[in-house]
Write an enzyme that holds these catalytic residues in place. Structure first.
Site, PDB file in Angstrom:
ATOM      1  N   ARG A 239       1.073  -1.075   0.476  1.00 22.00           N
ATOM      2  CA  ARG A 239       0.025   0.112   0.225  1.00 22.00           C
ATOM      3  C   ARG A 239       1.186   1.319  -0.164  1.00 22.00           C
ATOM      4  NH1 ARG A 239      -4.047  -2.190  -1.348  1.00 22.00           N
ATOM      5  NH2 ARG A 239      -6.000  -2.300  -0.562  1.00 22.00           N
ATOM      6  N   GLU A 268      -2.472   8.059  -4.172  1.00 20.90           N
ATOM      7  CA  GLU A 268      -1.921   7.146  -5.325  1.00 20.90           C
ATOM      8  C   GLU A 268      -3.337   7.824  -5.862  1.00 20.90           C
ATOM      9  OE1 GLU A 268      -1.426   3.405  -4.942  1.00 20.90           O
ATOM     10  OE2 GLU A 268      -3.868   2.870  -5.357  1.00 20.90           O
ATOM     11  N   HIS A 286      -1.049   0.192  -9.450  1.00 21.22           N
ATOM     12  CA  HIS A 286      -1.722  -0.348  -8.496  1.00 21.22           C
ATOM     13  C   HIS A 286      -2.250  -1.576  -9.306  1.00 21.22           C
ATOM     14  CE1 HIS A 286      -4.668  -0.397  -4.707  1.00 21.22           C
ATOM     15  NE2 HIS A 286      -3.913  -1.832  -5.093  1.00 21.22           N
TER      16      HIS A 286
HETATM   17  C1  DGY Z   1      -6.232  -5.209  -2.692  1.00 18.09           C
HETATM   18  O1  DGY Z   1      -6.800  -7.021  -3.272  1.00 18.09           O
HETATM   19  O2  DGY Z   1      -6.177  -5.186  -1.814  1.00 18.09           O
HETATM   20  C2  DGY Z   1      -5.183  -4.407  -4.187  1.00 18.09           C
HETATM   21  O3  DGY Z   1      -4.371  -3.688  -3.849  1.00 18.09           O
HETATM   22  C3  DGY Z   1      -6.469  -4.152  -4.744  1.00 18.09           C
HETATM   23  O4  DGY Z   1      -7.424  -2.742  -3.913  1.00 18.09           O
END
Ligand code: DGY
Length: 326
Positions: A239, A268, A286
């Site tokens: 993240r 982001e 992402h």
């Molecule tokens: C998740 O599943 O957490 C991925 O980062 C997609 O948001």
């Protein structure tokens, strides 16, 4: 009468079709990014919402949603949801674990290899018409094989990344909130548990796969980047916010580490513009879980959670706050 739900972002049409057999569905196939006020307006009279990390469900928002019974996130990460506030409001929260582990681990390797071997940097150079001759020292990178891989966050995805390192004859060290069992460590290429500082000082390649929380914010900042080897690479699959992006930009500019591969960013999609001026960073939007079968599985898993909670009245398979299930 079917319960009403909102699917807050665009999804595969077949999943909308499936949901409409159980619910009165309001969808958003134009993929408008709703403001909190728009979300509140659309959620009046709705018992469930399928959400993504772009919508925040905090105490203030939940207080304005008297009809809501479940927030079903289409992601394994759920830092966009205040789970304690959901429980306080009697709202269930769910996520989509497991179905994305292997795909995300594959992508972790793609990013790791692209970063260590300067794939995107060299491709940009080639596309810019700069390739006139072969040279012994063009785009010299770091080896993966035989090196030490450091994984911070050794959950299911971290372990899947470690397993893949067997083929590269790598040593694996890891740092996690808690140590894995002996058998799990053996399956993860005999991963060795170490402190964070030892990991940063020893690893040739560091991969971040830990969940975001107030505690994990800026797990990697200036001090940690200073500990890393000058030739090391850093990959963030987890993240934005786990890395202090300003500190990383400074470290990459000063070549304190060799390179970084980033799939996630602070703020982001409005990431720090200085990343764009750097050659030694691989940037992706992402997409670590973005294979067709996996994104379909994630969307269906979120649908399973909605159907269990609101139609079958059973405990959702991926309920994050069992206290809210009545
Ligand atoms: C998740 O599943 O957490 C991925 O980062 C997609 O948001």
């Amino acid at each position: 009468m079917k319960p009403a739900i909102l699917v807050a972002r665009a999804v595969f049409p077949e999943v909308l079709e499936r949901l409409s057999q159980h619910f009165d569905v309001e969808s958003n196939q134009d993929d408008v990014l709703y403001t909190p006020d728009q979300l509140v307006a659309r959620l009046q009279g709705k018992a469930g919402v399928m959400s993504t990390s772009s919508s925040r469900f905090d105490a203030e928002l939940l207080a304005r949603l008297p009809d809501l019974k479940i927030v079903a996130n289409m992601a394994v990460g759920y830092d966009n949801i205040d789970v304690a506030a959901c429980t306080a409001h009697g709202v269930m929260a769910s996520n989509t674990p497991d179905v994305l582990n292997e795909t995300t681990a594959d992508f972790g390797w793609a990013l790791l290899m692209a970063t260590a071997r300067r794939i995107t940097e060299s491709e940009h150079w080639l596309r810019a018409g700069k390739w006139q001759k072969w040279r012994y020292d063009y785009f010299l990178g770091a080896d993966l094989h035989g090196s030490t891989l450091g994984i911070i966050g050794m959950g299911r995805i971290g372990q899947a990344i470690a397993r893949r390192s067997m083929g590269f004859d790598m040593r694996v060290i890891y740092h996690n909130r808690s140590r894995l069992g002996e058998q799990q460590e053996a399956h993860a290429n005999n991963a060795r548990y170490v402190g964070k500082e030892e990991l940063l000082r020893t690893a040739d390649h560091v991969v971040l796969v830990l969940p975001y929380s107030a505690e994990s914010r800026h797990t990697i900042g200036a001090a940690e980047l200073d500990m890393m080897k000058p030739g090391a690479t850093l990959v963030n699959l987890a993240r934005g916010g786990i890395v202090d992006d300003v500190a990383l930009i400074a470290a990459l500019k000063a070549k304190k580490i060799a390179a970084a591969g980033l799939d996630v960013f602070e703020n982001e999609p409005k990431f720090h513009p200085d990343f764009l001026g750097l050659d030694n960073v691989v940037l992706t939007p992402h997409i670590a879980s973005a294979s067709t079968p996996t994104r379909k599985a994630m969307t269906n898993r979120a649908a399973d959670n909605l159907i269990a909670a609101l139609d079958s009245k059973q405990r959702p398979p991926n309920l994050l706050n069992p206290e809210a299930f009545r």
